[in-house]
Write a protein that holds these residues in place. Structure first.
Motif, PDB file in Angstrom:
ATOM      1  N   TYR A 135       0.830  -1.198   0.000  1.00  0.00           N
ATOM      2  CA  TYR A 135       0.000   0.000   0.000  1.00  0.00           C
ATOM      3  C   TYR A 135       0.871   1.256   0.000  1.00  0.00           C
ATOM      4  CZ  TYR A 135      -3.004   3.766   1.487  1.00  0.00           C
ATOM      5  OH  TYR A 135      -3.648   4.977   1.554  1.00  0.00           O
ATOM      6  N   LYS A 136       1.923   1.265   0.802  1.00  0.00           N
ATOM      7  CA  LYS A 136       2.809   2.433   0.838  1.00  0.00           C
ATOM      8  C   LYS A 136       3.404   2.708  -0.539  1.00  0.00           C
ATOM      9  CE  LYS A 136       5.638   1.674   4.371  1.00  0.00           C
ATOM     10  NZ  LYS A 136       6.496   1.801   5.558  1.00  0.00           N
ATOM     11  N   LEU A 137       3.854   1.663  -1.228  1.00  0.00           N
ATOM     12  CA  LEU A 137       4.405   1.832  -2.575  1.00  0.00           C
ATOM     13  C   LEU A 137       3.347   2.386  -3.528  1.00  0.00           C
ATOM     14  CD1 LEU A 137       6.520  -1.438  -2.912  1.00  0.00           C
ATOM     15  CD2 LEU A 137       7.389   0.903  -2.655  1.00  0.00           C
ATOM     16  N   TRP A 138       2.143   1.831  -3.451  1.00  0.00           N
ATOM     17  CA  TRP A 138       1.043   2.314  -4.285  1.00  0.00           C
ATOM     18  C   TRP A 138       0.744   3.777  -3.976  1.00  0.00           C
ATOM     19  CZ3 TRP A 138      -3.715   4.295  -2.834  1.00  0.00           C
ATOM     20  CH2 TRP A 138      -4.631   4.490  -3.867  1.00  0.00           C
ATOM     21  N   SER A 139       0.674   4.116  -2.700  1.00  0.00           N
ATOM     22  CA  SER A 139       0.354   5.472  -2.263  1.00  0.00           C
ATOM     23  C   SER A 139       1.408   6.469  -2.738  1.00  0.00           C
ATOM     24  CB  SER A 139       0.236   5.502  -0.738  1.00  0.00           C
ATOM     25  OG  SER A 139      -0.132   6.772  -0.290  1.00  0.00           O
ATOM     26  N   GLU A 140       2.672   6.099  -2.607  1.00  0.00           N
ATOM     27  CA  GLU A 140       3.756   6.975  -3.070  1.00  0.00           C
ATOM     28  C   GLU A 140       3.668   7.183  -4.579  1.00  0.00           C
ATOM     29  OE1 GLU A 140       7.249   5.001  -1.607  1.00  0.00           O
ATOM     30  OE2 GLU A 140       6.805   5.576   0.476  1.00  0.00           O
ATOM     31  N   LYS A 141       3.339   6.130  -5.304  1.00  0.00           N
ATOM     32  CA  LYS A 141       3.205   6.233  -6.751  1.00  0.00           C
ATOM     33  C   LYS A 141       2.075   7.188  -7.107  1.00  0.00           C
ATOM     34  CE  LYS A 141       2.705   3.473 -10.921  1.00  0.00           C
ATOM     35  NZ  LYS A 141       2.453   2.154 -11.487  1.00  0.00           N
ATOM     36  N   GLN A 142       0.960   7.142  -6.345  1.00  0.00           N
ATOM     37  CA  GLN A 142      -0.171   8.037  -6.596  1.00  0.00           C
ATOM     38  C   GLN A 142       0.248   9.485  -6.395  1.00  0.00           C
ATOM     39  OE1 GLN A 142      -2.898   6.481  -7.911  1.00  0.00           O
ATOM     40  NE2 GLN A 142      -1.471   4.803  -7.606  1.00  0.00           N
ATOM     41  N   GLU A 143       1.017   9.734  -5.341  1.00  0.00           N
ATOM     42  CA  GLU A 143       1.471  11.095  -5.060  1.00  0.00           C
ATOM     43  C   GLU A 143       2.404  11.596  -6.152  1.00  0.00           C
ATOM     44  OE1 GLU A 143       3.225  11.077  -1.174  1.00  0.00           O
ATOM     45  OE2 GLU A 143       1.376  10.390  -0.231  1.00  0.00           O
ATOM     46  N   ASN A 144       3.203  10.715  -6.717  1.00  0.00           N
ATOM     47  CA  ASN A 144       4.178  11.111  -7.739  1.00  0.00           C
ATOM     48  C   ASN A 144       3.576  11.223  -9.129  1.00  0.00           C
ATOM     49  OD1 ASN A 144       6.266  11.231  -5.881  1.00  0.00           O
ATOM     50  ND2 ASN A 144       6.781   9.080  -6.134  1.00  0.00           N
ATOM     51  N   THR A 145       2.354  10.738  -9.314  1.00  0.00           N
ATOM     52  CA  THR A 145       1.760  10.773 -10.653  1.00  0.00           C
ATOM     53  C   THR A 145       0.623  11.782 -10.768  1.00  0.00           C
ATOM     54  OG1 THR A 145       0.257   8.953 -10.110  1.00  0.00           O
ATOM     55  CG2 THR A 145       2.345   8.375 -11.182  1.00  0.00           C
ATOM     56  N   ILE A 146       0.466  12.614  -9.761  1.00  0.00           N
ATOM     57  CA  ILE A 146      -0.560  13.661  -9.833  1.00  0.00           C
ATOM     58  C   ILE A 146      -0.111  14.695 -10.860  1.00  0.00           C
ATOM     59  CG2 ILE A 146      -1.711  15.531  -8.578  1.00  0.00           C
ATOM     60  CD1 ILE A 146      -1.494  13.780  -6.058  1.00  0.00           C
ATOM     61  N   GLU A 147      -0.988  14.981 -11.801  1.00  0.00           N
ATOM     62  CA  GLU A 147      -0.647  15.934 -12.845  1.00  0.00           C
ATOM     63  C   GLU A 147      -0.699  17.355 -12.317  1.00  0.00           C
ATOM     64  OE1 GLU A 147      -3.241  15.318 -16.154  1.00  0.00           O
ATOM     65  OE2 GLU A 147      -2.175  13.510 -16.785  1.00  0.00           O
ATOM     66  N   THR A 148       0.309  18.117 -12.663  1.00  0.00           N
ATOM     67  CA  THR A 148       0.340  19.537 -12.333  1.00  0.00           C
ATOM     68  C   THR A 148      -0.067  20.307 -13.579  1.00  0.00           C
ATOM     69  OG1 THR A 148       2.648  19.761 -13.003  1.00  0.00           O
ATOM     70  CG2 THR A 148       2.224  19.184 -10.685  1.00  0.00           C
ATOM     71  N   PRO A 149      -0.414  21.570 -13.462  1.00  0.00           N
ATOM     72  CA  PRO A 149      -0.788  22.351 -14.644  1.00  0.00           C
ATOM     73  C   PRO A 149       0.297  22.332 -15.727  1.00  0.00           C
ATOM     74  CG  PRO A 149      -1.393  23.542 -12.661  1.00  0.00           C
ATOM     75  CD  PRO A 149      -0.617  22.328 -12.243  1.00  0.00           C
ATOM     76  N   GLU A 150       1.564  22.276 -15.325  1.00  0.00           N
ATOM     77  CA  GLU A 150       2.663  22.228 -16.289  1.00  0.00           C
ATOM     78  C   GLU A 150       2.646  20.916 -17.080  1.00  0.00           C
ATOM     79  OE1 GLU A 150       3.522  22.873 -12.827  1.00  0.00           O
ATOM     80  OE2 GLU A 150       3.101  24.950 -13.280  1.00  0.00           O
ATOM     81  N   ASP A 151       2.216  19.810 -16.447  1.00  0.00           N
ATOM     82  CA  ASP A 151       2.169  18.521 -17.115  1.00  0.00           C
ATOM     83  C   ASP A 151       1.090  18.462 -18.185  1.00  0.00           C
ATOM     84  OD1 ASP A 151       4.180  17.519 -15.470  1.00  0.00           O
ATOM     85  OD2 ASP A 151       2.754  16.724 -13.996  1.00  0.00           O
ATOM     86  N   ILE A 152       0.039  19.206 -17.989  1.00  0.00           N
ATOM     87  CA  ILE A 152      -1.109  19.177 -18.892  1.00  0.00           C
ATOM     88  C   ILE A 152      -0.810  19.891 -20.208  1.00  0.00           C
ATOM     89  CG2 ILE A 152      -3.542  19.857 -19.132  1.00  0.00           C
ATOM     90  CD1 ILE A 152      -3.759  19.470 -16.081  1.00  0.00           C
ATOM     91  N   LYS A 153       0.061  20.898 -20.192  1.00  0.00           N
ATOM     92  CA  LYS A 153       0.369  21.702 -21.382  1.00  0.00           C
ATOM     93  C   LYS A 153       0.933  20.882 -22.507  1.00  0.00           C
ATOM     94  CE  LYS A 153       1.136  25.951 -18.893  1.00  0.00           C
ATOM     95  NZ  LYS A 153       2.067  26.945 -18.516  1.00  0.00           N
TER      96      LYS A 153
END
Length: 144
Positions: free
Chosen positions: A126-144
């Motif tokens: 779960y910790k590995l999954w949770s960390e991956k979720q935090e690292n894959t959140i798109e920021t406005p810069e990623d969307i461009k």
């Protein structure tokens, strides 16, 4: 040996809490209420839970993610054990009643530590999954 006999011969058992956990499993409203109660109690008594604070918060987080349907890669027996431990934690009258100064949370801490140890591999995943979720959140810069 029957469950009843097994439960009475063991010095401690989460048996009755497992049964209550089954009624909460899959019920979003009951899960949310339990987590709210657990968060309030843990925040109010943080100093008494110092030795198990991190595992307790991880158990809460995993259960919350499971209840929301975000993380379901956990065996039923493990999530039931987690829910049972949280139920035990929120129950004020247990092996050592919470109002007994200095000792009231010793049994709660023991149950939390025991449960975290029992589901250690599931918590690590779960910790590995949770960390991956935090690292894959798109920021406005990623969307461009």
């Amino acid at each position: 040996m029957t469950e009843e006999t097994k439960e009475t011969k063991e010095p401690f058992s989460l048996g009755k809490y497992i049964e209550k956990a089954k009624s909460i499993l899959g019920n979003t409203e009951k899960s949310s209420e339990l987590l709210d109660d657990a968060n309030k109690k843990s925040s109010k008594n943080r100093s008494s839970l110092d030795g198990v604070w991190e595992p307790l918060q991880l158990l809460f987080s995993m259960f919350r993610s499971y209840a929301k349907g975000e993380y379901t890669e956990i065996p039923t027996r493990s999530i039931l054990a987690i829910i049972a431990a949280i139920l035990y934690f929120v129950t004020p009258i247990d092996v050592i009643p919470d109002f007994i100064f200095g000792l009231g949370f010793a049994d709660d801490a023991a149950v939390i530590a025991f449960t975290a140890k029992q589901v250690k591999d599931d918590l690590e995943k779960y910790k590995l999954w949770s960390e991956k979720q935090e690292n894959t959140i798109e920021t406005p810069e990623d969307i461009k």
